[in-house]
Design an enzyme around this catalytic site. Structure first.
Site, mmCIF file in Angstrom:
data_model
loop_
_atom_site.group_PDB
_atom_site.id
_atom_site.type_symbol
_atom_site.label_atom_id
_atom_site.label_comp_id
_atom_site.label_asym_id
_atom_site.label_seq_id
_atom_site.Cartn_x
_atom_site.Cartn_y
_atom_site.Cartn_z
ATOM 1 N N GLU A 1 13.774 -0.176 -11.976
ATOM 2 C CA GLU A 1 12.816 -0.828 -12.892
ATOM 3 C C GLU A 1 12.438 0.119 -14.025
ATOM 4 O O GLU A 1 12.254 -0.305 -15.161
ATOM 5 C CB GLU A 1 11.581 -1.301 -12.110
ATOM 6 C CG GLU A 1 11.908 -2.542 -11.287
ATOM 7 C CD GLU A 1 11.160 -2.650 -9.963
ATOM 8 O OE1 GLU A 1 10.134 -1.973 -9.785
ATOM 9 O OE2 GLU A 1 11.625 -3.416 -9.099
ATOM 10 N N GLY B 1 14.145 -7.177 -4.809
ATOM 11 C CA GLY B 1 13.169 -8.249 -4.998
ATOM 12 C C GLY B 1 13.794 -9.631 -5.090
ATOM 13 O O GLY B 1 13.132 -10.591 -5.453
ATOM 14 N N GLU C 1 20.092 1.731 -4.230
ATOM 15 C CA GLU C 1 19.463 0.413 -4.359
ATOM 16 C C GLU C 1 20.254 -0.426 -5.352
ATOM 17 O O GLU C 1 20.068 -0.284 -6.571
ATOM 18 C CB GLU C 1 18.029 0.557 -4.874
ATOM 19 C CG GLU C 1 17.121 1.342 -3.965
ATOM 20 C CD GLU C 1 15.658 1.018 -4.231
ATOM 21 O OE1 GLU C 1 14.989 0.573 -3.292
ATOM 22 O OE2 GLU C 1 15.201 1.182 -5.363
ATOM 23 N N SER D 1 15.555 -5.583 -0.893
ATOM 24 C CA SER D 1 15.276 -6.689 0.028
ATOM 25 C C SER D 1 15.369 -6.295 1.501
ATOM 26 O O SER D 1 15.827 -7.077 2.339
ATOM 27 C CB SER D 1 16.182 -7.887 -0.277
ATOM 28 O OG SER D 1 15.904 -8.393 -1.576
ATOM 29 N N HIS E 1 13.910 4.967 -10.511
ATOM 30 C CA HIS E 1 13.945 3.612 -9.942
ATOM 31 C C HIS E 1 14.531 2.658 -10.981
ATOM 32 O O HIS E 1 14.278 2.798 -12.180
ATOM 33 C CB HIS E 1 12.533 3.169 -9.532
ATOM 34 C CG HIS E 1 12.559 1.892 -8.763
ATOM 35 N ND1 HIS E 1 12.634 0.664 -9.384
ATOM 36 C CD2 HIS E 1 12.588 1.650 -7.436
ATOM 37 C CE1 HIS E 1 12.687 -0.281 -8.461
ATOM 38 N NE2 HIS E 1 12.656 0.292 -7.269
ATOM 39 N N GLY F 1 10.258 -2.271 -0.930
ATOM 40 C CA GLY F 1 9.248 -2.744 -1.866
ATOM 41 C C GLY F 1 8.347 -3.781 -1.224
ATOM 42 O O GLY F 1 7.410 -3.462 -0.496
ATOM 43 N N GLY F 2 8.655 -5.055 -1.472
ATOM 44 C CA GLY F 2 7.807 -6.170 -1.041
ATOM 45 C C GLY F 2 7.339 -6.096 0.405
ATOM 46 O O GLY F 2 6.155 -6.320 0.692
ATOM 47 N N ASN G 1 7.630 1.447 -1.367
ATOM 48 C CA ASN G 1 7.408 1.585 -2.803
ATOM 49 C C ASN G 1 6.496 0.442 -3.235
ATOM 50 O O ASN G 1 6.928 -0.703 -3.313
ATOM 51 C CB ASN G 1 8.752 1.524 -3.534
ATOM 52 C CG ASN G 1 8.588 1.503 -5.038
ATOM 53 O OD1 ASN G 1 7.504 1.784 -5.555
ATOM 54 N ND2 ASN G 1 9.666 1.173 -5.748
ATOM 55 N N TRP G 2 5.248 0.780 -3.525
ATOM 56 C CA TRP G 2 4.274 -0.275 -3.833
ATOM 57 C C TRP G 2 4.365 -0.780 -5.266
ATOM 58 O O TRP G 2 3.698 -1.755 -5.632
ATOM 59 C CB TRP G 2 2.855 0.230 -3.548
ATOM 60 C CG TRP G 2 2.545 0.362 -2.083
ATOM 61 C CD1 TRP G 2 3.330 -0.064 -1.044
ATOM 62 C CD2 TRP G 2 1.378 0.946 -1.495
ATOM 63 N NE1 TRP G 2 2.715 0.221 0.161
ATOM 64 C CE2 TRP G 2 1.517 0.839 -0.091
ATOM 65 C CE3 TRP G 2 0.230 1.547 -2.012
ATOM 66 C CZ2 TRP G 2 0.541 1.312 0.797
ATOM 67 C CZ3 TRP G 2 -0.739 2.019 -1.135
ATOM 68 C CH2 TRP G 2 -0.583 1.899 0.254
ATOM 69 N N LYS G 3 5.124 -0.096 -6.099
ATOM 70 C CA LYS G 3 5.256 -0.521 -7.502
ATOM 71 C C LYS G 3 3.848 -0.701 -8.112
ATOM 72 O O LYS G 3 2.949 0.044 -7.773
ATOM 73 C CB LYS G 3 6.108 -1.776 -7.605
ATOM 74 C CG LYS G 3 7.411 -1.619 -6.821
ATOM 75 C CD LYS G 3 8.396 -2.718 -7.022
ATOM 76 C CE LYS G 3 9.638 -2.424 -6.188
ATOM 77 N NZ LYS G 3 10.723 -3.338 -6.451
HETATM 78 P P1 PGA Z 1 12.330 -4.792 -2.545
HETATM 79 O O1 PGA Z 1 12.226 -3.512 -3.526
HETATM 80 O O2 PGA Z 1 12.298 -4.252 -1.144
HETATM 81 O O3 PGA Z 1 11.132 -5.616 -2.857
HETATM 82 O O4 PGA Z 1 13.635 -5.467 -2.852
HETATM 83 C C1 PGA Z 1 12.889 -2.330 -3.218
HETATM 84 C C2 PGA Z 1 12.652 -1.287 -4.276
HETATM 85 O O5 PGA Z 1 12.579 -1.654 -5.457
HETATM 86 O O6 PGA Z 1 12.534 -0.093 -3.977
#
Ligand code: PGA
Length: 251
Positions: A98, A174, A168, A213, A96, A234-235, A9-11
């Site tokens: 966010e 993050g 999640e 994470s 998601h 994500g990251g 997930n590149w956000k």
């Molecule tokens: P993260 O993000 O791996 O950077 O914790 C995961 C996500 O939000 O899908």
């Protein structure tokens, strides 16, 4: 048999040029993943979708990070399902945390989007998970059950066959504070139980991912859990080297 799934997930990261560069570099990885019966994918921004779709391997899953449930209309700033289909996109992340936190994405709104996607033979990746406060209050399962029951209402067993659910925990996204393997299995197993109660035996076909994470160092421990079928990352999915490492560690 559920195929493993690694979805990045590149956000709000990567320009079109950067997305294209990643897509080209990912070609060999898609072949390796295929040989090992693993599904590999990324979710770029809307602007990056077409560049990734046209430059990545055909077997690479390319997912949008959101969609509107109406096909068109007066919804400034939104993108619809026919617009995604036109450029060959048939997967979409929904709910998601966010978007739930910053864009008022409720379980009901997620449900409208999921129903609209399934009607169009698209694959929703439905994200659920509790906040730190809810976790500390011991409300994880209550919160997640409500997200699943409301988010997946008005659907039947045939509808959810290709659905993907991502657990999640918000406190792990993050933050570097990933959930333990035990928590991941406990909640993902619980989710499968709720899905079974709602839809019957098809629950055994639905893929459930862990996210929060996930790094090359810990991905294997999650995927060894019986009810965890993959990871939403994500990251650690942003750099091709780290993405390659994530895949290598689950082959
Ligand atoms: P993260 O993000 O791996 O950077 O914790 C995961 C996500 O939000 O899908």
């Amino acid at each position: 048999m559920r195929r493993k799934l690694l979805l990045g997930n590149w956000k709000m990261n990567k320009t079109i040029a950067e997305a294209k560069e990643f897509a080209l570099a990912s070609k060999e990885l898609a072949d390796i993943a295929n040989q090992h019966h693993i599904d590999l994918g990324v979710a770029p921004t809307y602007l990056g979708l077409e560049a990734v779709r046209t430059n990545a391997s055909k077997s690479m899953i390319v997912a949008a990070q959101n969609v509107h449930y109406n096909p068109n209309g007066a919804f400034t700033g939104e993108i619809s399902i026919p617009m995604l289909k036109e450029i060959g996109i048939d997967w979409v992340i929904i709910g998601h945390s966010e978007r739930r936190a910053y864009d008022n994405e409720t379980n009901q709104k997620c449900n409208q989007k999921i129903v609209a996607l399934i009607k169009e033979d698209m694959v929703p990746v439905y994200c659920v998970g509790e906040t730190l406060q809810q976790f500390e209050a011991g409300e994880t399962k209550k919160v997640v059950e409500e997200q699943i029951r409301v988010g997946l209402s008005n659907l039947n067993a045939a509808d959810v066959e290709h659905l993907v659910v991502a657990y999640e925990p918000v406190w792990s996204i993050g933050t570097g504070k990933n959930a333990s393997q035990e928590i991941a299995q406990d909640v993902c197993g619980f989710i499968r139980g709720v899905l079974k109660d709602m839809f019957g035996d098809v629950a055994a076909e639905i893929r459930i991912l862990y996210g929060g994470s996930v790094k090359p160092e810990n991905i294997k421990s999650y995927l060894s859990c019986p009810d965890v079928d993959g990871a939403l990352v994500g990251g650690a999915s942003l750099k091709i080297d780290s993405y390659r490492q994530l895949l290598n560690n689950i082959l």
